[in-house]
Structures are given as structure tokens and as C-alpha cells.
Design a protein around this motif. Structure first.
Motif, mmCIF file in Angstrom:
data_model
loop_
_atom_site.group_PDB
_atom_site.id
_atom_site.type_symbol
_atom_site.label_atom_id
_atom_site.label_comp_id
_atom_site.label_asym_id
_atom_site.label_seq_id
_atom_site.Cartn_x
_atom_site.Cartn_y
_atom_site.Cartn_z
ATOM 1 N N PRO A 17 37.892 -32.497 -14.888
ATOM 2 C CA PRO A 17 37.720 -32.686 -13.444
ATOM 3 C C PRO A 17 36.496 -33.543 -13.141
ATOM 4 N N LEU A 18 36.648 -34.442 -12.183
ATOM 5 C CA LEU A 18 35.577 -35.383 -11.841
ATOM 6 C C LEU A 18 35.232 -35.263 -10.357
ATOM 7 N N LEU A 38 31.744 -27.865 -15.676
ATOM 8 C CA LEU A 38 33.065 -28.488 -15.538
ATOM 9 C C LEU A 38 33.556 -28.822 -16.947
ATOM 10 N N GLY A 39 33.603 -30.095 -17.308
ATOM 11 C CA GLY A 39 33.952 -30.451 -18.674
ATOM 12 C C GLY A 39 35.443 -30.424 -18.949
ATOM 13 N N LEU A 40 35.795 -30.416 -20.229
ATOM 14 C CA LEU A 40 37.182 -30.527 -20.654
ATOM 15 C C LEU A 40 37.835 -29.154 -20.786
ATOM 16 N N TYR A 70 26.417 -34.234 -14.710
ATOM 17 C CA TYR A 70 27.766 -33.709 -14.960
ATOM 18 C C TYR A 70 27.645 -32.738 -16.124
ATOM 19 N N ALA A 71 28.131 -31.506 -15.911
ATOM 20 C CA ALA A 71 27.998 -30.463 -16.929
ATOM 21 C C ALA A 71 29.332 -30.172 -17.582
ATOM 22 N N GLY A 75 32.674 -23.984 -23.644
ATOM 23 C CA GLY A 75 33.718 -24.113 -24.655
ATOM 24 C C GLY A 75 33.743 -25.475 -25.325
ATOM 25 N N ASN A 76 32.995 -26.425 -24.756
ATOM 26 C CA ASN A 76 32.950 -27.785 -25.327
ATOM 27 C C ASN A 76 31.817 -27.898 -26.334
#
Length: 294
Positions: A17-18, A38-40, A70-71, A75-76
Motif C-alpha cells: 500500500p502506498l 505498512l510494507g509488503l 514509509y514503514a 513481517g518484512n
């Protein structure tokens, strides 16, 4: 909102998400309030490859000259210590407390000083109960915490967003709002929790001076842990990098959970100077919040 997505066999198997904002014709990324990570996000059957991470870094670098912050999420973990090519990365930390143990085990994991303070708080006869009064929570925060936070906009931004988030989460059965009443029957502290995907997220809280003196937030958290003990869930404190908060949340026996944040500023030097001057002027002219939170 926009997104980077990975598609296989006609379906999305991963998405990033962006939160895109625009100013002076410039598109940039900025982490919104109430979304620490956020992230993948991806299907368990299709974990990201090193090529996926490289492509993500390439696309972010290609499409955004400015990333204020952007965080990625906890889990990434593949990104920790590696980062993203062409982007400045810094590791931040939240704190997790697994709920699988029995409550007695969770309580034994509290630091001795936290158990002592909790016992002191419980002697005050606080009453813990559910609530749906999001306005009361906003008032507690606005009157007792907001005056200490420089740059908070309030009703025109953060509080409006919080109310909207709560309304949607409650409708989806994802939100829990709890309050602590004093022996004199005043609401002196509240916490807002979101539940999703085996996580309990400590999204927001507020406490009056009396609530802080009584240790009401400690009692509210302890009651949450008592309720969810033995459940296959994890409590995420969503800690901000404030020493006092870190000390408080870690005192419940929670463990560090690092995640990567990235920034970028590839604006031409004259534009960066103009931007810095504008920010400095804004901060000088913007009135500070009144002591009463108005």
C-alpha cells in the motif's frame, strides 16, 4: 491510496500500500497517522523473493522523488540490515507480547516494579468496562496529552481521521474501546484496540491527570491480557521511539520487534532550500496549542 501489486495467474498474491500525497504538482509518500507499519503483505504460499524486494526498491525510487517516511512491517524481516537500494533506511522498533501463555505466566513476565504499581492501582477500586464513546477518548487525549505535542492539528485532521477509523473498524467487528472509571464514577482513562489477523493492536489511548496518577492505563492493559490469555494472538504495543513509553510498554514483558523505515529526498538543491524555508516559516507562524488543549 495507491499500491504496488504482484499478480500471478490472474490474481494478486502480494501488495504494497502506498499513501500518496500531492503538493505543488509533486507526488510523494508520507506515512499517515494511526498506521505505524505498512510494507509488503503477501499470501503465505508466495513469499517475496530477493528479486521482488529489488523490484520494489526500483519502483519506489523511480516513481517518488520524495518519501518523507514509509514503514515496512515487522513481517518484512528480509529488509532489516539490507534496506532498499537507493533509499535511506533506518530500523525502528515496536514491542510484541504473545498471548498464547496462561494469564499467570503473562503476569509472571511483568517486571517487578510493574507488578507492584499494578497492585497499587487495583487498590483504587477502578471499574473496567467496554465503551463506544470515541468522543470521550478524543476529549481525554485533547485535554491531557495533545498540549504537549507540537504540530498536532486536531479536529481538522487527526481526530477526524480517528473517528472515521473507529466507525469503520467497529462496523467490521475489529475495534474494542475500553474505559476505566474511578471510585467517584468518572471516566479517567480509555484505550482503543484494533483486532486483525491474530493481532491486537494498541492504537490509541487517553488518560486524565487522575487516570495517570491512578495507573489506570496499566489496569486497562492488564485486563486486556487477562481476557486474551491462551489465545493464538499477539499484542502489538505500536510503541513510538519515546524513552518513557518504551520503558512502560516493555515492563509488561514484551519483546522488541524491529521494522524498516525508508526516506528519500532527491529534490534539486534550490527546491530543497525553498521547502526548508517554507517549513521554517510555517513553524514560526503556527500558534502552539493552548494549555487547556483548545
Amino acid at each position: 491510496w495507491e499500491a504496488l501489486v504482484k499478480e500471478e495467474g490472474g490474481r494478486y498474491v502480494a501488495g504494497l500500500p502506498l499513501p500518496v500525497r500531492r503538493k505543488f504538482g509533486l507526488r510523494y509518500l508520507q506515512q499517515p497517522p494511526f498506521a505505524q507499519q505498512l510494507g509488503l503483505f503477501y499470501a503465505p504460499s508466495t513469499p517475496p523473493t530477493s528479486a521482488d524486494w529489488a523490484k520494489i526498491g526500483e519502483l519506489l525510487h523511480q516513481h517518488f522523488w520524495v518519501i518523507t517516511q514509509y514503514a515496512f512491517n515487522t513481517g518484512n524481516t528480509e529488509l532489516l540490515g539490507v534496506g532498499q537500494p537507493g533509499l535511506t533506511g533506518v530500523a525502528f522498533t515496536t514491542y510484541h507480547l504473545p498471548m498464547q501463555p496462561a494469564y499467570s505466566q503473562l503476569l509472571a513476565g511483568y517486571k517487578p516494579n510493574r507488578r507492584w504499581r499494578l497492585n497499587q492501582a487495583r487498590r483504587r477500586g477502578l471499574r473496567i468496562e467496554p465503551s463506544n464513546d470515541i468522543d470521550q477518548l478524543v476529549r481525554l487525549f485533547a485535554e491531557n496529552t495533545a498540549p504537549k505535542i507540537y504540530g498536532l492539528i486536531g479536529e481538522d485532521y487527526e481526530y477526524r481521521m480517528l473517528r472515521d477509523l473507529y466507525a469503520q473498524a467497529e462496523k467490521a467487528g475489529m475495534a474494542e474501546l475500553w474505559q476505566a472509571r474511578s471510585s467517584a464514577d468518572y471516566v479517567i482513562a480509555m484505550i482503543l484496540l484494533f483486532k486483525f489477523n491474530r493481532k491486537i493492536i494498541y492504537l490509541f489511548s487517553g488518560a486524565s491527570a487522575a487516570g495517570k496518577a491512578a495507573g489506570a492505563i496499566s489496569v486497562l492493559l492488564d485486563e486486556t491480557f487477562r481476557k486474551y490469555a491462551t489465545h493464538d494472538m499477539c499484542f502489538d504495543f505500536e510503541v513510538h521511539d519515546v524513552p518513557g513509553l518504551i520503558e512502560f510498554y516493555s515492563s509488561f514483558g514484551s519483546k522488541k520487534a524491529p521494522f524498516l523505515t525508508i526516506t528519500a529526498d532527491r529534490l534539486p538543491w534550490p527546491v530543497r532550500q525553498l521547502k526548508a524555508a517554507r517549513v521554517a516559516l510555517y513553524r514560526r507562524l503556527r500558534p502552539r496549542p493552548a494549555a487547556n488543549g483548545a
